[in-house]
Design a protein around this motif. Structure first.
Motif, mmCIF file in Angstrom:
data_model
loop_
_atom_site.group_PDB
_atom_site.id
_atom_site.type_symbol
_atom_site.label_atom_id
_atom_site.label_comp_id
_atom_site.label_asym_id
_atom_site.label_seq_id
_atom_site.Cartn_x
_atom_site.Cartn_y
_atom_site.Cartn_z
ATOM 1 N N VAL A 20 0.835 -1.207 0.000
ATOM 2 C CA VAL A 20 0.000 0.000 0.000
ATOM 3 C C VAL A 20 0.868 1.255 0.000
ATOM 4 O O VAL A 20 0.633 2.200 -0.758
ATOM 5 C CB VAL A 20 -0.966 -0.004 1.204
ATOM 6 C CG1 VAL A 20 -1.635 1.348 1.381
ATOM 7 C CG2 VAL A 20 -2.005 -1.105 1.044
ATOM 8 N N LEU A 21 1.898 1.269 0.851
ATOM 9 C CA LEU A 21 2.777 2.445 0.903
ATOM 10 C C LEU A 21 3.561 2.615 -0.392
ATOM 11 O O LEU A 21 3.745 3.746 -0.866
ATOM 12 C CB LEU A 21 3.729 2.340 2.094
ATOM 13 C CG LEU A 21 3.077 2.524 3.455
ATOM 14 C CD1 LEU A 21 4.058 2.176 4.564
ATOM 15 C CD2 LEU A 21 2.567 3.944 3.625
ATOM 16 N N PRO A 34 10.193 4.101 -3.092
ATOM 17 C CA PRO A 34 9.946 2.659 -3.215
ATOM 18 C C PRO A 34 11.172 1.884 -3.676
ATOM 19 O O PRO A 34 11.408 0.764 -3.210
ATOM 20 C CB PRO A 34 8.817 2.567 -4.249
ATOM 21 C CG PRO A 34 8.121 3.869 -4.147
ATOM 22 C CD PRO A 34 9.197 4.870 -3.851
ATOM 23 N N LEU A 35 11.958 2.480 -4.553
ATOM 24 C CA LEU A 35 13.178 1.815 -5.004
ATOM 25 C C LEU A 35 14.147 1.622 -3.846
ATOM 26 O O LEU A 35 14.691 0.529 -3.641
ATOM 27 C CB LEU A 35 13.850 2.617 -6.116
ATOM 28 C CG LEU A 35 15.217 2.103 -6.575
ATOM 29 C CD1 LEU A 35 15.088 0.732 -7.212
ATOM 30 C CD2 LEU A 35 15.867 3.081 -7.520
ATOM 31 N N ILE A 36 14.356 2.668 -3.061
ATOM 32 C CA ILE A 36 15.275 2.587 -1.919
ATOM 33 C C ILE A 36 14.794 1.555 -0.908
ATOM 34 O O ILE A 36 15.582 0.721 -0.438
ATOM 35 C CB ILE A 36 15.429 3.972 -1.264
ATOM 36 C CG1 ILE A 36 16.189 4.913 -2.191
ATOM 37 C CG2 ILE A 36 16.131 3.868 0.078
ATOM 38 C CD1 ILE A 36 16.183 6.359 -1.746
ATOM 39 N N SER A 37 13.521 1.589 -0.580
ATOM 40 C CA SER A 37 13.007 0.642 0.420
ATOM 41 C C SER A 37 13.080 -0.799 -0.085
ATOM 42 O O SER A 37 13.390 -1.716 0.693
ATOM 43 C CB SER A 37 11.577 0.997 0.811
ATOM 44 O OG SER A 37 10.689 0.771 -0.258
ATOM 45 N N THR A 38 12.826 -1.007 -1.362
ATOM 46 C CA THR A 38 12.903 -2.349 -1.926
ATOM 47 C C THR A 38 14.342 -2.851 -1.951
ATOM 48 O O THR A 38 14.603 -4.024 -1.652
ATOM 49 C CB THR A 38 12.297 -2.371 -3.341
ATOM 50 O OG1 THR A 38 10.938 -1.941 -3.261
ATOM 51 C CG2 THR A 38 12.346 -3.760 -3.940
ATOM 52 N N LEU A 39 15.271 -1.979 -2.289
ATOM 53 C CA LEU A 39 16.682 -2.371 -2.271
ATOM 54 C C LEU A 39 17.152 -2.714 -0.862
ATOM 55 O O LEU A 39 17.847 -3.718 -0.658
ATOM 56 C CB LEU A 39 17.556 -1.249 -2.846
ATOM 57 C CG LEU A 39 17.514 -1.066 -4.349
ATOM 58 C CD1 LEU A 39 18.298 0.176 -4.767
ATOM 59 C CD2 LEU A 39 18.078 -2.297 -5.045
ATOM 60 N N ILE A 40 16.768 -1.889 0.109
ATOM 61 C CA ILE A 40 17.145 -2.174 1.504
ATOM 62 C C ILE A 40 16.561 -3.517 1.938
ATOM 63 O O ILE A 40 17.263 -4.367 2.507
ATOM 64 C CB ILE A 40 16.687 -1.037 2.434
ATOM 65 C CG1 ILE A 40 17.513 0.223 2.171
ATOM 66 C CG2 ILE A 40 16.786 -1.453 3.899
ATOM 67 C CD1 ILE A 40 17.005 1.455 2.886
ATOM 68 N N GLY A 41 15.288 -3.725 1.662
ATOM 69 C CA GLY A 41 14.651 -4.993 2.024
ATOM 70 C C GLY A 41 15.289 -6.182 1.327
ATOM 71 O O GLY A 41 15.496 -7.240 1.942
ATOM 72 N N GLY A 42 15.641 -6.025 0.071
ATOM 73 C CA GLY A 42 16.275 -7.114 -0.672
ATOM 74 C C GLY A 42 17.643 -7.478 -0.121
ATOM 75 O O GLY A 42 17.979 -8.658 0.024
ATOM 76 N N GLN A 71 10.697 -7.646 5.182
ATOM 77 C CA GLN A 71 9.416 -6.979 4.945
ATOM 78 C C GLN A 71 9.140 -5.946 6.030
ATOM 79 O O GLN A 71 8.655 -4.849 5.730
ATOM 80 C CB GLN A 71 8.285 -8.006 4.896
ATOM 81 C CG GLN A 71 8.313 -8.870 3.676
ATOM 82 C CD GLN A 71 7.292 -9.986 3.729
ATOM 83 O OE1 GLN A 71 6.904 -10.445 4.800
ATOM 84 N NE2 GLN A 71 6.873 -10.441 2.556
ATOM 85 N N LEU A 72 9.446 -6.278 7.263
ATOM 86 C CA LEU A 72 9.268 -5.337 8.359
ATOM 87 C C LEU A 72 10.148 -4.107 8.163
ATOM 88 O O LEU A 72 9.684 -2.975 8.312
ATOM 89 C CB LEU A 72 9.583 -6.010 9.689
ATOM 90 C CG LEU A 72 9.610 -5.102 10.919
ATOM 91 C CD1 LEU A 72 8.239 -4.509 11.162
ATOM 92 C CD2 LEU A 72 10.088 -5.878 12.130
ATOM 93 N N LEU A 73 11.390 -4.312 7.803
ATOM 94 C CA LEU A 73 12.300 -3.188 7.595
ATOM 95 C C LEU A 73 11.851 -2.312 6.425
ATOM 96 O O LEU A 73 11.946 -1.085 6.497
ATOM 97 C CB LEU A 73 13.715 -3.696 7.369
ATOM 98 C CG LEU A 73 14.783 -2.614 7.278
ATOM 99 C CD1 LEU A 73 14.844 -1.794 8.558
ATOM 100 C CD2 LEU A 73 16.122 -3.226 6.974
ATOM 101 N N THR A 74 11.335 -2.926 5.383
ATOM 102 C CA THR A 74 10.825 -2.159 4.247
ATOM 103 C C THR A 74 9.683 -1.250 4.676
ATOM 104 O O THR A 74 9.631 -0.079 4.303
ATOM 105 C CB THR A 74 10.352 -3.113 3.126
ATOM 106 O OG1 THR A 74 11.464 -3.897 2.693
ATOM 107 C CG2 THR A 74 9.778 -2.354 1.952
ATOM 108 N N VAL A 75 8.778 -1.772 5.499
ATOM 109 C CA VAL A 75 7.652 -0.965 6.003
ATOM 110 C C VAL A 75 8.157 0.153 6.902
ATOM 111 O O VAL A 75 7.666 1.282 6.828
ATOM 112 C CB VAL A 75 6.622 -1.856 6.722
ATOM 113 C CG1 VAL A 75 5.596 -1.026 7.469
ATOM 114 C CG2 VAL A 75 5.938 -2.765 5.728
#
Length: 86
Positions: A20-21, A34-42, A71-75
């Protein structure tokens, strides 16, 4: 498989909030966050898989916990950006 599924089920709320975010940022034409959060989560997922599965010997449960943690860290990252903390 049931161990993996039961641990991963704990991450479903984080995955949903993250989606959602991500969509909210993309709808506001902000593709960077979203790119940064996805990279961090990955990268956290990758590191967690290596650490929990190979070094700690947790096996499939370690892979599931690494995914939930990522997933928690991405959120957390997305919420921090949404609230203006970053």
């Amino acid at each position: 498989a049931s161990v993996y599924a039961s641990i991963r089920a704990l991450g479903v709320p984080f995955a949903l909030v993250g989606m959602v975010l991500n969509c909210a940022f993309l709808a506001s034409k902000n593709t960077r966050i979203p790119l940064i959060s996805t990279l961090i989560g990955g990268f956290v997922n990758l590191g967690g898989d290596i650490a929990l599965v190979n070094y700690l010997g947790w096996g499939i449960a370690g892979a599931a916990w690494a995914t939930v943690l990522s997933q928690l860290l991405t959120v957390v990252v997305l919420c921090a950006y949404a609230s203006g903390t970053f």
